[in-house]
Scaffold this motif. Sequence first.
Motif, mmCIF file in Angstrom:
data_model
loop_
_atom_site.group_PDB
_atom_site.id
_atom_site.type_symbol
_atom_site.label_atom_id
_atom_site.label_comp_id
_atom_site.label_asym_id
_atom_site.label_seq_id
_atom_site.Cartn_x
_atom_site.Cartn_y
_atom_site.Cartn_z
ATOM 1 N N SER A 124 0.889 -1.340 -0.106
ATOM 2 C CA SER A 124 0.071 -0.040 -0.037
ATOM 3 C C SER A 124 0.693 1.087 -0.204
ATOM 4 C CB SER A 124 -0.890 0.098 1.246
ATOM 5 O OG SER A 124 -0.610 1.204 2.002
ATOM 6 N N CYS A 126 1.162 5.612 -1.836
ATOM 7 C CA CYS A 126 0.434 6.653 -2.785
ATOM 8 C C CYS A 126 1.760 7.658 -3.125
ATOM 9 C CB CYS A 126 -0.750 7.128 -2.123
ATOM 10 S SG CYS A 126 -1.577 8.325 -3.288
ATOM 11 N N SER A 218 -6.306 10.809 -1.143
ATOM 12 C CA SER A 218 -7.331 10.241 -0.680
ATOM 13 C C SER A 218 -8.010 8.871 -1.055
ATOM 14 C CB SER A 218 -8.262 11.075 -0.230
ATOM 15 O OG SER A 218 -9.336 11.522 -1.596
ATOM 16 N N ASP A 219 -8.883 8.331 -0.215
ATOM 17 C CA ASP A 219 -9.434 7.287 -0.730
ATOM 18 C C ASP A 219 -10.478 7.489 -1.848
ATOM 19 O OD1 ASP A 219 -8.366 5.156 0.554
ATOM 20 O OD2 ASP A 219 -9.852 5.078 2.136
ATOM 21 N N ARG A 220 -10.913 8.923 -1.787
ATOM 22 C CA ARG A 220 -11.859 9.237 -3.012
ATOM 23 C C ARG A 220 -11.145 8.915 -4.194
ATOM 24 N NH1 ARG A 220 -12.339 15.030 -1.658
ATOM 25 N NH2 ARG A 220 -10.327 14.733 -0.445
ATOM 26 N N LYS A 222 -9.193 6.185 -4.978
ATOM 27 C CA LYS A 222 -8.656 4.855 -4.888
ATOM 28 C C LYS A 222 -8.709 4.165 -6.118
ATOM 29 C CE LYS A 222 -12.992 2.979 -2.753
ATOM 30 N NZ LYS A 222 -13.719 4.205 -2.648
#
Length: 237
Positions: A124, A126, A218-220, A222
Amino acid sequence: MFALVTGASRGIGAAAARRLAKDGYTVAVHCHRQTERAQALADEIGGIAVQADLSDFPALDRMAAEVLQRFGRLDLLVNNAGVSVTGLFQDISDADEARLLRVNAAAPMRLTKRVLPAMLHRHSGCIVNIASVWGEVGAACEVQYSASKAAVIGFTRALAKEVGPSGIRVNCVSPGVISTDMNACHSAETMQALAEETPLCRIGTPEDVADAVAFLASDRAKFITGQILPVNGGFSI
Ligand code: NAP
């Protein structure tokens, strides 16, 4: 969540560090010369300050190791630090050209290489790179700068393909003209003309870019990887 933002002592990097801290990140605020500003920002947002000249790869390596050691892991790397040199292509000195390519193009790759194993280990992570509209369309009198940012765009797309299966997203924010020290060399008239050429009729703010960085982190976002997100008020339409 732990983030490293390069060139976070001022400008876009400082705005990104503040925005990410609001989103819950503990941020390593990296700087080159402005150590007091970086420390003050780190104190303000509850992060840490780290220093390295990113054209000096052994120093870059030490900084990366320090961040990984102090945080224990890294969820987000924002490759933001950059320099610009303006002038006719053939008038830029070989030394200035080499330094610009090293800081803007080679350093983001080297730093990513140093933090990637920790992300791969956790499956994981980013990475958000900061390119430029000039890396997309090219700018006269900023040929070396444009080329360095085109390299950042190519790096983003290719690495996204390579590490996507390992759960790591790599994206790019591509700012237009933003009000920071980098544009302090331009006259008020030039800035006004650039604003008038922009469909949204203004120069961008560091916060405009920081919001895009925070979104991509962010997860938005993803299901978003390998993308170049222009933040330029429509300048490149
Ligand atoms: P800025 O205000 O000039 O700040 C530059 C940052 O990079 C500072 O934190 C500086 O550290 C750091 N830095 C400079 N040289 C370095 C080196 N050799 N090693 C390590 N760090 C170094 O720039 P900005 O406008 O915020 O730009 C940030 C990023 O956005 C850059 O990649 C730039 O190319 C890109 N961008 C900017 C614009 C714009 O219009 N402003 C447009 C498109 C893209 P110190 O403060 O410690 O010196």
